[in-house]
Design a protein around this motif. Structure first.
Motif, PDB file in Angstrom:
ATOM      1  N   VAL A   1      10.429  43.442  42.333  1.00 36.87           N
ATOM      2  CA  VAL A   1      11.389  44.448  41.870  1.00 36.87           C
ATOM      3  C   VAL A   1      12.794  43.894  41.991  1.00 36.87           C
ATOM      4  O   VAL A   1      13.104  43.254  42.956  1.00 36.87           O
TER       5      VAL A   1
ATOM      6  N   ARG B   1       1.075  41.874  37.968  1.00 32.81           N
ATOM      7  CA  ARG B   1       0.247  42.671  38.867  1.00 32.81           C
ATOM      8  C   ARG B   1      -1.102  42.031  39.097  1.00 32.81           C
ATOM      9  O   ARG B   1      -1.650  42.108  40.175  1.00 32.81           O
TER      10      ARG B   1
ATOM     11  N   THR C   1       1.440  45.635  45.215  1.00 34.64           N
ATOM     12  CA  THR C   1       2.061  45.457  43.905  1.00 34.64           C
ATOM     13  C   THR C   1       3.272  46.346  43.672  1.00 34.64           C
ATOM     14  O   THR C   1       3.998  46.163  42.710  1.00 34.64           O
ATOM     15  N   THR C   2       3.492  47.318  44.528  1.00 30.02           N
ATOM     16  CA  THR C   2       4.550  48.273  44.205  1.00 30.02           C
ATOM     17  C   THR C   2       5.948  47.701  44.363  1.00 30.02           C
ATOM     18  O   THR C   2       6.840  48.008  43.611  1.00 30.02           O
ATOM     19  N   LEU C   3       6.139  46.825  45.341  1.00 33.56           N
ATOM     20  CA  LEU C   3       7.494  46.359  45.626  1.00 33.56           C
ATOM     21  C   LEU C   3       7.772  44.960  45.130  1.00 33.56           C
ATOM     22  O   LEU C   3       8.901  44.628  44.802  1.00 33.56           O
TER      23      LEU C   3
ATOM     24  N   LYS D   1       4.227  55.062  40.933  1.00 32.71           N
ATOM     25  CA  LYS D   1       5.589  54.585  41.162  1.00 32.71           C
ATOM     26  C   LYS D   1       5.939  53.446  40.215  1.00 32.71           C
ATOM     27  O   LYS D   1       7.024  53.407  39.642  1.00 32.71           O
ATOM     28  N   ALA D   2       4.991  52.523  40.062  1.00 30.43           N
ATOM     29  CA  ALA D   2       5.245  51.351  39.215  1.00 30.43           C
ATOM     30  C   ALA D   2       5.527  51.781  37.780  1.00 30.43           C
ATOM     31  O   ALA D   2       6.387  51.215  37.114  1.00 30.43           O
ATOM     32  N   LEU D   3       4.817  52.819  37.321  1.00 27.99           N
ATOM     33  CA  LEU D   3       5.030  53.298  35.954  1.00 27.99           C
ATOM     34  C   LEU D   3       6.448  53.841  35.792  1.00 27.99           C
ATOM     35  O   LEU D   3       7.137  53.535  34.825  1.00 27.99           O
ATOM     36  N   TRP D   4       6.893  54.634  36.785  1.00 27.38           N
ATOM     37  CA  TRP D   4       8.265  55.156  36.761  1.00 27.38           C
ATOM     38  C   TRP D   4       9.273  54.020  36.702  1.00 27.38           C
ATOM     39  O   TRP D   4      10.204  54.044  35.901  1.00 27.38           O
ATOM     40  N   LEU D   5       9.077  53.019  37.561  1.00 25.32           N
ATOM     41  CA  LEU D   5      10.004  51.891  37.588  1.00 25.32           C
ATOM     42  C   LEU D   5      10.035  51.199  36.235  1.00 25.32           C
ATOM     43  O   LEU D   5      11.096  50.827  35.729  1.00 25.32           O
ATOM     44  N   PHE D   6       8.857  51.063  35.649  1.00 26.03           N
ATOM     45  CA  PHE D   6       8.764  50.419  34.341  1.00 26.03           C
ATOM     46  C   PHE D   6       9.527  51.236  33.301  1.00 26.03           C
ATOM     47  O   PHE D   6      10.314  50.709  32.521  1.00 26.03           O
ATOM     48  N   LEU D   7       9.325  52.558  33.323  1.00 27.09           N
ATOM     49  CA  LEU D   7       9.991  53.439  32.353  1.00 27.09           C
ATOM     50  C   LEU D   7      11.510  53.369  32.495  1.00 27.09           C
ATOM     51  O   LEU D   7      12.238  53.474  31.521  1.00 27.09           O
ATOM     52  N   ILE D   8      11.971  53.182  33.737  1.00 25.80           N
ATOM     53  CA  ILE D   8      13.413  53.100  33.962  1.00 25.80           C
ATOM     54  C   ILE D   8      13.987  51.818  33.372  1.00 25.80           C
ATOM     55  O   ILE D   8      15.107  51.795  32.878  1.00 25.80           O
TER      56      ILE D   8
ATOM     57  N   LEU E   1      18.724  58.245  29.817  1.00 20.45           N
ATOM     58  CA  LEU E   1      18.341  56.840  29.658  1.00 20.45           C
ATOM     59  C   LEU E   1      17.723  56.574  28.287  1.00 20.45           C
ATOM     60  O   LEU E   1      17.949  55.536  27.689  1.00 20.45           O
ATOM     61  N   TYR E   2      16.930  57.541  27.817  1.00 19.14           N
ATOM     62  CA  TYR E   2      16.191  57.289  26.586  1.00 19.14           C
ATOM     63  C   TYR E   2      16.902  57.754  25.316  1.00 19.14           C
ATOM     64  O   TYR E   2      16.420  57.470  24.214  1.00 19.14           O
TER      65      TYR E   2
ATOM     66  N   GLU F   1       4.329  42.461  32.896  1.00 21.78           N
ATOM     67  CA  GLU F   1       4.081  43.313  34.053  1.00 21.78           C
ATOM     68  C   GLU F   1       2.595  43.287  34.422  1.00 21.78           C
ATOM     69  O   GLU F   1       2.235  43.177  35.591  1.00 21.78           O
TER      70      GLU F   1
ATOM     71  N   MET G   1      16.231  60.823  32.814  1.00 17.65           N
ATOM     72  CA  MET G   1      15.400  60.037  31.911  1.00 17.65           C
ATOM     73  C   MET G   1      15.783  60.305  30.457  1.00 17.65           C
ATOM     74  O   MET G   1      15.764  59.397  29.633  1.00 17.65           O
TER      75      MET G   1
ATOM     76  N   PHE H   1      16.319  51.840  45.539  1.00 19.36           N
ATOM     77  CA  PHE H   1      14.904  52.173  45.708  1.00 19.36           C
ATOM     78  C   PHE H   1      14.246  51.247  46.731  1.00 19.36           C
ATOM     79  O   PHE H   1      13.540  51.705  47.636  1.00 19.36           O
ATOM     80  N   VAL H   2      14.509  49.947  46.605  1.00 20.45           N
ATOM     81  CA  VAL H   2      13.904  48.978  47.532  1.00 20.45           C
ATOM     82  C   VAL H   2      14.338  49.279  48.967  1.00 20.45           C
ATOM     83  O   VAL H   2      13.520  49.271  49.892  1.00 20.45           O
TER      84      VAL H   2
END
Lengths: 271, 288
Positions: A271, A256, A266-268, B102-109, A20-21, A252, A17, B175-176
């Motif tokens: 994506v 959701r 909502t998780t997948l 998980k969604a937050l992590w994906l967003f951060l990525i 990435l950042y 986002e 991370m 991931f998917v």
């Protein structure tokens, strides 16, 4: 990967991370730095680069151009995306895989190929390059993103809801307006925001297909050559980043909400 | 309610036709035109439309283009390998060890991906440069005695920058695929006495293969077409075939040769992609 302990995996994730950042964190640092040289150590805090942007007319023109291109691209690609997403989510028809594949192709095609191909065609047809030719290219690469977002919105749409509406005597338009649209609207708005953001940042196609009117990334490219202009480019980049992140959070959240309304996981999705 | 049975196909086709038409006019037609164009020749200001293989002969035999093509392939393959290998543990971590948010992590990525692409590449130049962030920090810490010079204006810089640029595109498909793995399979393997490592290679990796193949192709294909990164951080030995394509369409004003180079690189990369796809299909998708 269980033989590698979870602890090491977490450490790796944190380091990744940071990787990435790294550029993202540097952007605002240099934007607020007094020195014109983009290097450490930082010399002092200033907002003069941001103030300077306010008085740069060429930037305002570029921003205006990008807005025209971005908004048009978002509207057209979301409309085209909605047609295709609805068709592929709701109907079976011959050649579906091939047709959808062709429409999604720009997603994997290198942008330089898309740009060069359009350039060759426009030259052959004798059409002058302008902001509209950029829009033409951007719609092409944005439509697949719109389809991906809207497909999950349409798939979550229960077919029986529409049929119930017909049975209860609603016209097709009434059904669309009162049943379909409210359910997919968050997806539509999410698609508009994402496609706008992609268009706003796209450089390669804009670089090849724009005439004398430049878009924001083409403007930035021209400024990167002048070392003295770099701090203001950093300031501009900081603003763009902030705006993009805001739009994305909005997109986002809407996506959701739409998924939650349809009771989809909502998780997948999307994506 | 017979309409969605009888006229389903017709309705579907009618509905998708505007989008299809757009893609045919704006993508299929231009691509065909580029292919046609590559068999024509530039005659100073005019285009000679006599079909010829001259451009292809030039594209495939000129040493400069051969070097660029090889280098593009080499850089793309290395970038793809590095990106996918670095991305896999993250995707794995997200899928198996992150329980909440998980969604937050994906967003951060995905956030860094939305910084202006040009600026991201430029900032890597700032990080990796002689007086850059990396060198100053490491000199300060006493980890190095003098600034490292092998990290900017060469292949390394291109690889680092591109691995960064394509990270989310590699992480998400993997991931998917990992998310889709039935966790009970893993439990079954453990119950039947597989060690964690064996279990990983027999179940997790093969079942993640479709995601890995998707990630590989999503990174590999566009990387060949990038001409910004090589130009900003690559120096002279980081230039790739796309830079040459851009030059042919720009300064050199030899669009037919540019078209031939573009078609050639697409054909080569298409073949490699097909190969990767087939190998991936053979290796993965089922428990071994």
């Amino acid at each position: 990967m269980k033989w590698i302990s979870v602890k090491w995996l977490t450490v790796y994730a944190v380091v990744y991370m940071i990787f990435l950042y790294a550029p993202v964190i540097l952007l605002p640092l240099f934007a607020f730095n007094t020195s014109t040289i983009i290097a450490f150590p930082l010399s002092g805090f200033t907002t003069e680069w941001f103030v300077g942007l306010w008085y740069t007319d060429t930037l305002h023109t570029a921003l205006g151009n990008s807005m025209i291109v971005g908004v048009t691209t978002a509207l057209v690609s979301t409309l085209l995306g909605a047609f295709a997403a609805r068709a592929s989510a709701r109907f079976a028809f011959p050649g579906k895989t091939g047709i959808v594949g062709l429409i999604m192709l720009p997603l994997v095609l290198p942008e330089i190929i898309v740009a060069v191909a359009l350039l060759v065609m426009l030259n052959q047809l004798g059409m002058p390059l302008s902001l509209w030719t950029v829009v033409g290219g951007h719609v092409l690469i944005c439509t697949p993103f719109s389809i991906a977002i809207l497909s999950s919105a349409y798939r979550g749409l229960d077919r029986e809801l529409e049929e119930a509406s017909f049975d209860l005597g609603e016209s097709r338009w009434g059904t669309f307006r009162r049943v379909t649209l409210p359910l997919v609207l968050p997806g539509v708005i999410s698609s508009l925001l994402i496609t706008f953001t992609i268009s706003l940042d796209e450089f390669i196609i804009a670089f090849f297909l724009t005439g004398t009117d430049v878009t924001l990334p083409v403007y930035i490219w021209s400024q990167l050559r002048f070392p003295a202009k770099l701090p203001s480019v950093m300031a501009l980049g900081t603003i763009l980043l902030a705006v993009s992140v805001l739009l994305l959070i909005l997109a986002e959240a809407l996506r959701r909400r739409s998924a939650a309304r349809q009771g989809v996981d909502t998780t997948l999705a999307g994506v | 309610m017979a309409w969605h049975f009888d006229r389903e196909a017709g309705q579907g086709l009618k509905l998708i036709s505007p989008t299809l038409l757009y893609v045919l006019v704006m993508l299929a037609a231009p691509l065909l035109m580029v292919i046609t164009f590559s068999f024509w020749t530039q005659d100073y200001l005019t285009i000679d439309t006599t079909p010829t293989f001259a451009n292809y002969r030039e594209a495939w035999t000129t040493p400069l283009y051969q070097v660029l093509m090889w280098r593009s392939l080499k850089i793309s393959v290395i970038v793809t390998g590095v990106t996918v290998v670095l991305a896999f543990p993250i995707a794995y971590y997200l899928s198996f060890h992150v329980k909440k948010r998980k969604a937050l992590w994906l967003f951060l990525i995905t956030v860094p991906f939305w910084t202006s692409y040009l600026l991201r590449v430029f900032l890597w130049k700032v990080i990796l440069g002689y007086n850059g962030v990396f060198n100053t920090a490491f000199l300060e810490l006493g980890l190095i005695q003098e600034p490292l010079t092998f990290i900017l204006y060469n292949l390394n810089a291109v690889v680092i920058t591109l691995a960064h640029a394509w990270a989310p595109f590699a992480i998400l498909p993997i991931f998917v695929a990992l998310e889709k793995i039935d966790r009970s399979l893993l439990e079954a393997a453990t119950d039947l006495g597989d060690s964690p490592m064996r279990r990983f290679f027999r179940i997790t990796l093969p079942l993640a293969m479709p995601g890995i193949v998707a990630a590989t192709l999503i990174v590999l294909i566009p990387t060949v077409g990038d001409f910004i990164t090589p130009r900003l951080v690559g120096g002279t030995d980081g230039l790739m075939i796309s830079n040459m394509i851009q030059i042919q369409f720009g300064k050199a004003n030899n669009a037919p040769l540019g078209a031939a180079l573009a078609v050639s690189s697409m054909v080569v990369i298409g073949l490699i992609s097909a190969g990767i796809f087939l190998v991936g299909k053979k290796l993965g998708g089922r428990v071994r």
